[in-house]
Design a protein around this motif. Structure first.
Motif, PDB file in Angstrom:
ATOM      1  N   ILE A  85      19.709  16.782  -1.663  1.00  0.00           N
ATOM      2  CA  ILE A  85      19.858  15.725  -2.587  1.00  0.00           C
ATOM      3  C   ILE A  85      20.662  14.569  -1.658  1.00  0.00           C
ATOM      4  CG2 ILE A  85      21.053  14.507  -4.549  1.00  0.00           C
ATOM      5  CD1 ILE A  85      20.963  17.440  -5.579  1.00  0.00           C
ATOM      6  N   PRO A  86      19.987  13.435  -1.583  1.00  0.00           N
ATOM      7  CA  PRO A  86      20.401  12.430  -0.478  1.00  0.00           C
ATOM      8  C   PRO A  86      21.955  11.852  -1.030  1.00  0.00           C
ATOM      9  CG  PRO A  86      18.419  11.680  -1.478  1.00  0.00           C
ATOM     10  CD  PRO A  86      18.613  13.002  -2.205  1.00  0.00           C
ATOM     11  N   GLN A  87      22.688  11.824  -0.001  1.00  0.00           N
ATOM     12  CA  GLN A  87      24.214  11.283  -0.319  1.00  0.00           C
ATOM     13  C   GLN A  87      24.684  10.833   1.002  1.00  0.00           C
ATOM     14  OE1 GLN A  87      27.237  14.211  -1.044  1.00  0.00           O
ATOM     15  NE2 GLN A  87      28.642  12.782  -1.641  1.00  0.00           N
ATOM     16  N   ASP A  88      25.310   9.303   0.744  1.00  0.00           N
ATOM     17  CA  ASP A  88      25.712   8.738   1.903  1.00  0.00           C
ATOM     18  C   ASP A  88      27.293   8.762   1.922  1.00  0.00           C
ATOM     19  OD1 ASP A  88      24.437   6.515   4.129  1.00  0.00           O
ATOM     20  OD2 ASP A  88      22.987   7.352   2.540  1.00  0.00           O
ATOM     21  N   VAL A  89      27.906   8.674   0.606  1.00  0.00           N
ATOM     22  CA  VAL A  89      29.173   8.697   0.647  1.00  0.00           C
ATOM     23  C   VAL A  89      29.858   9.545  -0.522  1.00  0.00           C
ATOM     24  CG1 VAL A  89      31.157   7.058   0.359  1.00  0.00           C
ATOM     25  CG2 VAL A  89      28.844   6.126   0.941  1.00  0.00           C
ATOM     26  N   GLN A  90      31.169  10.431  -0.052  1.00  0.00           N
ATOM     27  CA  GLN A  90      31.951  11.123  -0.977  1.00  0.00           C
ATOM     28  C   GLN A  90      33.188  10.343  -1.167  1.00  0.00           C
ATOM     29  OE1 GLN A  90      31.135  14.027  -2.553  1.00  0.00           O
ATOM     30  NE2 GLN A  90      33.004  13.440  -3.595  1.00  0.00           N
ATOM     31  N   ALA A 498       9.896   6.101   4.783  1.00  0.00           N
ATOM     32  CA  ALA A 498      10.098   7.357   4.590  1.00  0.00           C
ATOM     33  C   ALA A 498      11.497   7.971   4.328  1.00  0.00           C
ATOM     34  CB  ALA A 498       9.518   8.230   5.523  1.00  0.00           C
ATOM     35  N   PRO A 499      12.142   8.238   3.183  1.00  0.00           N
ATOM     36  CA  PRO A 499      13.502   8.601   2.908  1.00  0.00           C
ATOM     37  C   PRO A 499      13.827   9.671   3.634  1.00  0.00           C
ATOM     38  CG  PRO A 499      11.949   9.335   1.110  1.00  0.00           C
ATOM     39  CD  PRO A 499      11.109   8.715   1.969  1.00  0.00           C
ATOM     40  N   ASN A 500      15.220   9.960   3.747  1.00  0.00           N
ATOM     41  CA  ASN A 500      15.865  11.119   4.199  1.00  0.00           C
ATOM     42  C   ASN A 500      17.140  11.421   3.511  1.00  0.00           C
ATOM     43  OD1 ASN A 500      16.807  13.231   6.436  1.00  0.00           O
ATOM     44  ND2 ASN A 500      14.851  12.497   7.196  1.00  0.00           N
ATOM     45  N   LEU A 501      17.991  12.269   3.822  1.00  0.00           N
ATOM     46  CA  LEU A 501      19.203  12.701   3.223  1.00  0.00           C
ATOM     47  C   LEU A 501      20.394  11.700   3.481  1.00  0.00           C
ATOM     48  CD1 LEU A 501      19.466  16.463   3.686  1.00  0.00           C
ATOM     49  CD2 LEU A 501      18.212  14.810   1.742  1.00  0.00           C
ATOM     50  N   THR A 502      20.530  10.718   4.255  1.00  0.00           N
ATOM     51  CA  THR A 502      21.136   9.610   4.516  1.00  0.00           C
ATOM     52  C   THR A 502      20.639   8.397   5.059  1.00  0.00           C
ATOM     53  OG1 THR A 502      21.738  10.005   6.654  1.00  0.00           O
ATOM     54  CG2 THR A 502      23.163  11.329   5.180  1.00  0.00           C
ATOM     55  N   GLY A 508      16.063   4.665  10.146  1.00  0.00           N
ATOM     56  CA  GLY A 508      15.207   4.540  11.407  1.00  0.00           C
ATOM     57  C   GLY A 508      13.787   5.089  11.475  1.00  0.00           C
ATOM     58  N   GLN A 509      13.276   5.233  10.111  1.00  0.00           N
ATOM     59  CA  GLN A 509      12.142   6.027  10.121  1.00  0.00           C
ATOM     60  C   GLN A 509      10.871   4.725  10.070  1.00  0.00           C
ATOM     61  OE1 GLN A 509      11.439   9.370   9.347  1.00  0.00           O
ATOM     62  NE2 GLN A 509      13.624   9.448  10.101  1.00  0.00           N
ATOM     63  N   PRO A 510       9.679   5.224  10.186  1.00  0.00           N
ATOM     64  CA  PRO A 510       8.621   4.135  10.323  1.00  0.00           C
ATOM     65  C   PRO A 510       8.527   3.477   8.941  1.00  0.00           C
ATOM     66  CG  PRO A 510       7.902   6.155  11.006  1.00  0.00           C
ATOM     67  CD  PRO A 510       9.285   6.484  10.492  1.00  0.00           C
ATOM     68  N   LEU A 511       7.914   2.218   8.959  1.00  0.00           N
ATOM     69  CA  LEU A 511       7.868   1.280   7.676  1.00  0.00           C
ATOM     70  C   LEU A 511       6.361   1.879   7.175  1.00  0.00           C
ATOM     71  CD1 LEU A 511       9.306  -1.942   8.808  1.00  0.00           C
ATOM     72  CD2 LEU A 511      10.397  -0.333   7.152  1.00  0.00           C
ATOM     73  N   HIS A 512       6.425   1.651   5.852  1.00  0.00           N
ATOM     74  CA  HIS A 512       5.185   1.502   5.251  1.00  0.00           C
ATOM     75  C   HIS A 512       5.328   0.150   4.405  1.00  0.00           C
ATOM     76  CE1 HIS A 512       1.973   2.436   2.522  1.00  0.00           C
ATOM     77  NE2 HIS A 512       2.518   2.729   1.476  1.00  0.00           N
TER      78      HIS A 512
END
Length: 621
Positions: A85-90, A498-502, A508-512
């Protein structure tokens, strides 16, 4: 009209407002528009443009009052990772403190807090903790630096007789820093810096800053005079100006508290943002409970303690939209509700809506559940909603850029884009991101469909590209538990990733690129890109800005400004919704390219590998 003193504002049945105030100077500003969006832009030009948030502010935040230890907080973080599950901040609420004392952490229960923060950083995640303004005044002399040093520098609010005013908050007897005094800002910075040396936090959450007091006024009460007991008292909590706050006659450097009460949270946010810039040398992240005009320059806001009820899910939309109108676009409500045990279905639907709050945080009270505690079906639905948000980060970041530079709203009432359609005026169950992404959430239990209003024109299902042609009408949409309905307005180009966990990874992923074509085949959009964290990148020309246009079967990308951060990003795919005939050829920079064309008039060109920082064309015939 700006004033800090207390007032009632009454909305009449007629198109009129009544102000009842206990006094003060009345300043009237009239913003002539002519349309709603222009009124807000003119207002924000006066109060100050909102700050550009640090990139991770737009990720998913998780918090609870009642983790009880750093290890249990850590277990939650690990569980989120295990489930993907994506999470950037605790975050941590007041539990982390030693006896609820600011700038301390419990050396027994939260002994591993520095290690937790180190682990978060190693996983490209961030840490935020709460701070209340009330500084404990009852510790033995010499044992609590914040109070001792505050007394030495004379930075606390005083009572009418000139003695330090003492109230009661979580740690017991407390003094209140006077944030109208520049000396207090330096003291606040010193305290934050000393704590950051032990626990390298990334942002601060400032709460109880109305300022809150468990007493009325102070331990000594308040004087009996016309300031404390004015001839007219608005309909406020307790019917007293001093109810659950400090005395109106309290003395601050700028003026008596009566004159500056409503500015307290704003001045604390300013001190906090300034301190964070010095400590972390990046865009500051501050979330405040109390707000006042200009707050968006220094902090975001959450809508306070809500309940885990469907009604609160629904009313949160109006709250989010209102704060966008007030120049505070970084705003959200506690996802799943703060108090009471949330039903699983409610939590799923709230996570879907919350994925489209500009500020997305799940925060609940003692002994409640976080996303990992629900069934696999619910977990998957929540995960999908958050991944969807992360995929839309390029759009959201660009919208915040326009809020920062032009005073635009991020989450936007539909009437802002369709001011001539009176059917949009009362819509509070749907909203837009920017001018073109329509969000239609489910807000009631047991529903597998939702009804939403579509202003006249061509709309496209975000997921499939299926066209929806509306005459300005309510439409029924399928909405199984794992889906939130999104539609793209004709004439728009939306950048996604493309999404990732953070967000550090996904950004940094390629654009669509998704182009939703008007009937005449035209569309436009843009992208703002920088390193995500440096201060004043726009002001210092340290950013990339790209404009996308589609017309007459040709998409062009025009790089108006480039920056090294953009050179790492590629455009991998482009989808065009509403291409009326199957093309015989597609050319990318004049070279033949492979493509797919679906019966619902969606043209997709993949494997592009185009550098974002260089102009390109995609054409079809």
């Amino acid at each position: 009209m700006s004033r800090s003193v207390s007032s009632d504002v009454i909305l009449q049945p007629a198109p009129a407002l009544t102000w009842r105030t206990i006094g003060g100077i009345l300043d009237f500003y009239v913003f002539l528009g002519p349309d709603p969006a222009s009124v807000i832009q003119q207002y924000v030009e006066v109060i100050g443009y909102p700050a550009m948030p640090i990139y991770w502010a737009l990720g998913y935040h998780l918090c609870r009052w009642g983790y009880n230890s750093s290890d249990s907080t850590w277990e939650t973080v690990k569980s989120m990772r295990n489930y993907g599950i994506p999470q950037d901040v605790q975050w941590n609420d007041i539990d982390y403190m030693e006896h609820f004392l600011d700038f301390t952490f419990d050396s027994a229960k939260f002994a591993t807090l520095p290690d937790l923060v180190k682990d978060l950083h190693a996983h490209d995640q961030r840490y935020v903790m709460i701070l209340d303004p009330g500084i404990s005044s009852s510790q033995p002399e010499g044992s609590y630096w914040p109070f001792d040093e505050g007394l030495r520098r004379d930075i606390f609010i005083k009572d009418a007789e000139g003695k330090t005013l003492i109230g009661t908050v979580w740690p017991g007897l407390t003094a209140y820093p006077d944030f109208s005094n520049d000396v207090t800002h330096e003291w606040w910075y010193d305290n934050l810096k000393r704590f950051h040396d032990k626990v390298p936090f990334d942002g601060v959450w400032i709460d109880m800053n109305e300022p809150s007091n468990f007493l009325d006024g102070s331990t000594e009460g308040c004087p009996s005079n016309s300031l404390e007991n004015p001839p007219y008292t608005p309909g406020i909590l307790g019917g007293l100006l001093r109810a659950k706050t400090v005395c109106a006659t309290a003395q601050q450097k700028l003026s008596i508290h009566y004159n500056v009460h409503s500015l307290y949270g704003l001045m604390e946010a300013k001190a906090s943002a300034s301190a964070l810039k010095r400590i972390v040398a990046k865009k500051p992240f501050v979330i405040s409970r109390s707000t006042f005009p200009s707050q968006g320059m220094y902090s975001g806001h959450w809508l306070g303690d809500n309940r885990s009820q469907w009604k609160d899910l629904y009313t949160s939309i109006a709250g989010i939209l209102t704060f966008n109108l007030l120049g505070i676009p970084l705003v959200g409500a506690d996802i799943c509700g703060f108090s009471e045990e949330p039903q699983e279905e409610l939590c799923v639907r709230w996570t879907q809506l919350g994925a489209f709050y500009p500020f997305t945080r799940n925060h609940n009270t003692i002994n409640m559940r976080d996303p990992t505690a629900f069934s696999p079906l619910a977990r998957t639905a929540m995960k999908q909603a958050l991944l969807l948000r992360y995929s839309l980060f390029p759009l959201l970041y660009t919208l915040f850029h326009h809020a920062h530079v032009h005073g635009h709203t991020v989450a936007r009432p539909i009437m802002f884009e369709f001011p001539k359609d009176i059917k949009t005026y009362g819509i509070d169950k749907q909203f837009l991101w920017g001018k073109s992404l329509l969000v239609t959430p489910v807000l009631d239990p047991g529903m597998d469909y939702v009804e939403g209003y579509f202003p006249e024109g061509l709309w496209y299902d975000y997921y499939t590209g299926e066209a929806v042609r509306s005459k300005g009408e309510e439409l029924r949409l399928d909405a199984p538990l794992d889906k939130i309905n999104l539609h793209l307005r004709e004439g728009s180009v939306t950048p996604t990733q493309a999404p990732n966990l953070t967000l550090w990874v996904s950004s940094g992923q390629p654009l669509h690129l998704v182009s939703a074509l008007s009937d005449d085949g035209s569309a436009s959009g843009d992208l703002f890109w920088d390193d995500g964290e440096s201060i004043d990148t726009y002001e210092n020309n340290q950013y990339a800005y790209i404009v996308f246009n589609v017309s007459q079967n040709v998409m062009t990308s025009e790089v108006l400004r480039t920056h090294e951060e953009a050179t790492y990003i590629t455009v991998e795919t482009a989808a065009f919704y509403g291409v009326k005939q199957k093309p015989s050829r597609v050319l990318v920079n004049s070279q033949d390219a492979t493509f797919t064309y679906r019966a619902n008039q969606v043209l997709t060109v993949a494997d592009l590998g185009l550098n974002l920082s260089q102009n390109f064309t995609i054409s079809w015939m």
